[in-house]
Design a protein around this motif. Structure first.
Motif, short mmCIF file in Angstrom:
data_model
loop_
_atom_site.label_atom_id
_atom_site.label_comp_id
_atom_site.label_asym_id
_atom_site.label_seq_id
_atom_site.Cartn_x
_atom_site.Cartn_y
_atom_site.Cartn_z
N MET A 1 1.94 28.75 31.48
CA MET A 1 2.81 29.95 31.50
C MET A 1 4.27 29.55 31.32
O MET A 1 4.72 28.54 31.87
N TYR B 1 7.01 30.45 32.54
CA TYR B 1 7.92 30.27 33.68
C TYR B 1 7.70 28.93 34.36
O TYR B 1 8.52 28.49 35.15
N ILE C 1 16.04 44.12 39.34
CA ILE C 1 15.74 44.80 38.07
C ILE C 1 16.93 45.65 37.63
O ILE C 1 17.37 45.58 36.48
N ASP D 1 10.56 45.50 28.88
CA ASP D 1 9.93 44.80 30.01
C ASP D 1 10.20 43.30 29.95
O ASP D 1 10.55 42.67 30.96
N GLN D 2 10.01 42.73 28.75
CA GLN D 2 10.03 41.27 28.60
C GLN D 2 11.42 40.66 28.84
O GLN D 2 11.53 39.44 28.99
N HIS E 1 13.24 41.27 31.43
CA HIS E 1 13.51 41.14 32.87
C HIS E 1 13.15 39.75 33.39
O HIS E 1 12.35 39.03 32.79
N PRO F 1 11.76 36.73 35.87
CA PRO F 1 10.55 36.53 36.67
C PRO F 1 10.89 36.46 38.16
O PRO F 1 11.88 35.83 38.55
N GLN F 2 10.09 37.12 38.96
CA GLN F 2 10.35 37.11 40.40
C GLN F 2 9.05 37.28 41.17
O GLN F 2 8.08 37.84 40.67
N VAL F 3 9.07 36.77 42.38
CA VAL F 3 7.92 36.97 43.26
C VAL F 3 8.42 37.37 44.65
O VAL F 3 9.39 36.80 45.16
N LEU F 4 7.79 38.42 45.18
CA LEU F 4 8.16 38.94 46.49
C LEU F 4 7.00 38.68 47.44
O LEU F 4 5.89 39.16 47.21
N GLY G 1 5.40 43.47 36.60
CA GLY G 1 6.09 43.10 35.36
C GLY G 1 5.75 43.97 34.17
O GLY G 1 6.30 43.79 33.09
N MET G 2 4.84 44.94 34.36
CA MET G 2 4.37 45.75 33.22
C MET G 2 4.58 47.24 33.48
O MET G 2 3.62 47.97 33.71
N PRO H 1 8.41 45.99 35.06
CA PRO H 1 8.80 45.45 36.37
C PRO H 1 8.94 46.52 37.46
O PRO H 1 8.52 46.31 38.60
N LEU I 1 3.94 40.35 45.43
CA LEU I 1 4.14 40.96 44.10
C LEU I 1 4.62 39.87 43.16
O LEU I 1 5.66 39.26 43.40
N LEU I 2 3.86 39.61 42.11
CA LEU I 2 4.25 38.61 41.13
C LEU I 2 4.60 39.32 39.83
O LEU I 2 3.79 40.07 39.28
N SER I 3 5.82 39.11 39.38
CA SER I 3 6.32 39.82 38.20
C SER I 3 6.90 38.80 37.23
O SER I 3 7.93 38.19 37.50
N VAL I 4 6.20 38.57 36.14
CA VAL I 4 6.65 37.57 35.15
C VAL I 4 6.63 38.23 33.77
O VAL I 4 5.81 37.90 32.91
N PRO I 5 7.51 39.20 33.58
CA PRO I 5 7.40 40.06 32.39
C PRO I 5 7.50 39.33 31.06
O PRO I 5 6.88 39.74 30.09
N MET J 1 -1.70 34.89 36.08
CA MET J 1 -1.01 35.40 37.25
C MET J 1 -1.98 35.58 38.42
O MET J 1 -1.64 35.30 39.58
#
Lengths: 259, 259
Positions: free
Chosen positions: A1, A3, A29, A37-38, A40, A42-45, B15-16, B18, B45-49, B74
């Motif tokens: 991936m 990232y 965001i 979308d693309q 933005h 990458p983040q994880v909460l 991410g789809m 975000p 929450l994993l966001s890797v747009p 993911m």
């Protein structure tokens, strides 16, 4: 991936309270320059509220377990996913008695992860965007006020003003009250909470503060505007969101705007 | 950490876009019975747009890369953290051409993770909470409409009604337009988007639908109420939030309410 290849991923320690973590994620965001979308970041909460003792209760001495250890465990989890820079969506967790322990554990580990300090980021924003401001008010939980982490701002030549003890008690109730507090009433802010917070804000303005820091991430949820009676409000959670963006891609950070 | 011991953690593939992932995370909080931080359920929450090709473009054939592979990567990351049940905050990603590939990869792996199907959950809610309803309208991206995943609802004896092609084009613009679409204008919904969506909603009501499914997670952001002109709106993202809560702790799920 991708990232993993470019080694950039924002991490959020959430759950303190859960909505503050979501709010930080949302502000990342909102503060990012993007049209699809693309674009933005990458983040994880990670939000594991049941494991983290209440920060205020620890600071005030009614629980003995330092939330720092649970926070560090969450940081390790974020490290597993490749997080390079992280923030904690909670002002009280930045009390020296908690935050310094997290930093110590992080330094002892071999993790390549930078943990930002929300309070320091607030100080930087005030110096940069509110140059000349001297007196600043802080609205926060009683834990944050007693732990005194906002005193750090005095190192930057700022005079920090807190509400009186009676008003402080009301602020605390507005956040924590089991019937009408922000932490209990999800999905909206109760009339009583809003009223208590507005009174507190007015009391700080009466003390001639030039800006007011919303020093509790729950307060982000209550104040939808960026000023109150002409006095700029600085949302500490928004400041942290912007610092996280800057840490991984400054070209994507929107300019500061005091709405 | 406790969430390893009890082996229960909700995962969100975000991410789809975000904001839809953030919105799902928020709705999990809003639909949970809780009076303090620690009562809320653990979630990540994993966001890797940037790694996920646009789902609509794949379905319509303008990109060849199946987003399923990025989605599965993911899921593997979420598995590392101990996620036991996950959902994808995107209707278009539930198109059989995408979702079935994710499920295949998941089945081939040895991961102990259950991936919920948002569309199936919508069908269950309609049968349970809107018993007797027969005609239902779907507002979605052109990708979701063409991919036909909402046809699944016909297996439950429901008649699915889509807008006309001209109206569908406007809905798509309301979501995707680079100047005023929901995905471009973060932080608020543009007047033009709102107008186009309201016209589309009215056109479905004119076709005598009894409920309307908001079949695109971006539409959650545009509709703050749960009905339009007396016709109930069912937010697919909210339905998924509730299904995720039910999967890990049904005792914490608030009763269904059509606000």
């Amino acid at each position: 991936m991708e990232y993993e290849a470019n080694k950039k991923l924002i991490g959020i320690i959430g759950g303190m309270g859960p909505m503050a973590g979501v709010n930080l994620s949302e502000m990342i965001i909102n503060e990012t320059i993007a049209i699809k979308d693309q674009d933005h970041l990458p983040q994880v909460l990670l939000s594991v509220p049941q494991n983290i003792a209440d920060r205020t209760e620890f600071i005030l001495g009614s629980v003995s377990e330092n939330p720092a250890h649970a926070i560090f465990s969450m940081l390790k989890k974020l490290g597993l996913l490749g997080v390079t820079v992280a923030g904690i969506a909670c002002n009280s967790a930045h009390a020296p008695a908690i935050f310094n322990v997290v930093i110590d554990e992080l330094n002892k580990s071999k993790m390549k992860l930078k943990l930002l300090n929300m309070i320091e980021e607030v100080a930087k924003v005030i110096k940069l965007e509110f140059n000349g401001v001297n007196r600043l008010g802080v609205l926060a939980t009683t834990g944050t006020v007693k732990a005194g982490q906002y005193q750090l701002l005095e190192d930057y030549g700022l005079k920090v003003v807190y509400p009186t003890e009676a008003v402080q008690k009301k602020i605390h109730q507005a956040i924590y009250h089991p019937d009408y507090g922000i932490k209990s009433v999800t999905g909206s802010i109760s009339f009583k909470s809003r009223q208590q917070l507005e009174n507190a804000t007015r009391s700080l303005i009466y003390e001639k503060v030039e800006v007011i820091v919303l020093g509790c991430t729950e307060l982000s949820l209550a104040y939808k505007t960026n000023n109150f009676g002409g006095v700029p409000l600085i949302d500490s959670n928004r400041v942290l969101a912007r610092a996280l963006i800057r840490a991984i891609d400054p070209s994507k950070l929107k300019p500061w705007r005091q709405k």
